[in-house]
Design a protein around this motif. Structure first.
Motif, short mmCIF file in Angstrom:
data_model
loop_
_atom_site.label_atom_id
_atom_site.label_comp_id
_atom_site.label_asym_id
_atom_site.label_seq_id
_atom_site.Cartn_x
_atom_site.Cartn_y
_atom_site.Cartn_z
N GLU A 270 0.86 -1.19 0.00
CA GLU A 270 0.00 0.00 0.00
C GLU A 270 0.89 1.24 0.00
O GLU A 270 1.08 1.89 1.03
N TRP B 141 0.52 4.20 -0.81
CA TRP B 141 -0.08 5.47 -0.40
C TRP B 141 0.13 5.73 1.08
O TRP B 141 0.06 6.89 1.53
N ARG C 19 -6.18 7.75 0.33
CA ARG C 19 -5.71 6.71 -0.61
C ARG C 19 -6.10 7.04 -2.04
O ARG C 19 -5.27 6.98 -2.96
#
Length: 398
Positions: A196, A198, A217
């Motif tokens: 992930e 972000w 996100r």
């Protein structure tokens, strides 16, 4: 003033390869990127210097194939300053050395107080390097002469620096451990892509609402896609702080987003529809991100005293002991042993934490042989001391 020319044609490239082959000794190598300006981390200029050959400034975007150069010099020692910063972009164009000498790392191992290239050059050679173009946009074409001169000086003195550092490493009895460290940098595996990415948003850890995180996100993903399309540094389009300000505020309309003073960046208004669509996706999605991400890393040490007093005691005593060893070696403690390795061993020690088992644990984590030899016994003794201190404290309390 000498006129510096950038090598960009096949004939110029072939001549440079021949001349580098005719030179003597190690080859100084550096690369200039456009970090902060471009999305990619590609090299926009590669500099090389070799005694008896001269200085060469290659223009990677204009050279489709570096294989002839790679074949010619791969087996020779390459001298780089902070090699870990440049190896990836050199490998991207097909340049990958068999062995290196990292002048920044050598300076750290020798305990030099300042290890930036300009500082090391000044201390060892009594030459002052100007650093006015270190943060320049090297994707600029044509490159100004002043930039090319700066780039050339970064390698023209590097072999002399290497020789002075090598002498000091011999005098300090650190040549072998330096060789292990250089080899570790050269063969260090690239970090796998984050699941992930972000979550790398600066300040995201303070956000505790899944809905706010979902908006952050979606904005990050939308910004990243635009940055790739434009080959622009994401933060130049919309800064991280602006994404977090929007994610915290959750503007209810496109107009409200446009009116946000904290929403800045050169693409904040020109791509307003893009950002509003990202916000809507974040507000309506049912795929909400977790607030806390599972990790195999130990918790922050500040939480150890309450969560695991035994581990806290082990870490406190071992940190002090390892710091004393680092001082005796005349180097920063993080170069003696990666702090995360010590934290992991202190949090989850071997069942029988003697020197042999501590050695094995450090080796599995990636510590080099010299680091294991220098620290394992000390850490084992520190763990025993910490355990005894806890027993004494418990006995006194009872």
């Amino acid at each position: 003033m000498d006129e510096f020319r950038v090598i960009e044609t096949p004939a110029e490239f072939d001549d440079a390869v021949r001349r580098l082959l005719d030179g003597d000794g190690p080859i100084a190598v550096d690369a200039e990127r456009a970090s902060g300006f471009r999305y990619s981390q590609r090299a926009y200029l590669i500099q090389m210097y070799r005694r008896g050959a001269g200085t060469f400034l290659f223009d990677p975007p204009q050279i489709p194939d570096f294989s002839a150069l790679e074949t010619a010099i791969r087996a020779d020692e390459w001298v780089l300053h902070a090699a870990s910063q440049d190896l990836a972009c050199l490998r991207e164009v097909g340049l990958d050395p068999d062995r290196i000498f990292d002048t920044e790392l050598a300076a750290r191992l020798l305990g030099m107080p300042r290890v930036g290239l300009a500082s090391v050059v000044e201390e060892l050679l009594d030459v002052k390097l100007a650093k006015e173009h270190s943060a320049a946009d090297w994707s600029t074409r044509p490159l100004p002469q002043s930039w090319l001169k700066y780039a050339a000086l970064d390698v023209e003195l590097l072999v002399d620096v290497r020789d002075r550092l090598a002498e000091r490493l011999v005098e300090a009895g650190k040549s072998e451990l330096a060789a292990q460290e250089f080899d570790a940098v050269l063969h260090r595996a690239a970090k796998p892509p984050a699941a992930e990415p972000w979550r790398r948003l600066s300040g995201i850890h303070a956000m505790r609402s899944p809905r706010n995180l979902a908006v952050a996100r979606e904005l990050w993903l939308s910004r990243d896609a635009l940055a790739v399309e434009l080959d622009s540094a994401p933060g130049r389009l919309v800064p991280d702080a602006s994404i977090l300000a929007v994610a915290r505020t959750l503007p209810s309309t496109r107009r409200a987003l446009a009116d946000m003073r904290d929403f800045t960046g050169r693409a904040s208004r020109t791509e307003l529809d893009r950002w509003w669509a990202a916000i809507e996706r974040g507000i309506t999605t049912t795929e909400l991100p977790a607030v806390r991400v599972p990790s195999d890393s130990p918790p922050p040490p500040r939480a150890w005293a309450s969560r695991n007093p035994e581990a806290d005691a082990r870490l406190r005593v071992a940190k002090g002991a390892v710091a004393e060893v680092a001082e005796s070696f005349g180097m920063p403690v993080e170069n003696l042993l990666t702090p995360d390795f010590l934290r992991r061993v202190a949090w989850s020690p071997p069942a029988n934490p003697d020197a042999a088992s501590i050695s094995a644990a450090l080796g599995e984590l990636g510590a080099r042989a010299w680091q294991v030899e220098a620290t394992s016994q000390t850490i084992a003794e520190a763990f025993v001391e910490a355990s005894q201190s806890l027993r004494d404290a418990t006995s006194t309390d009872s």
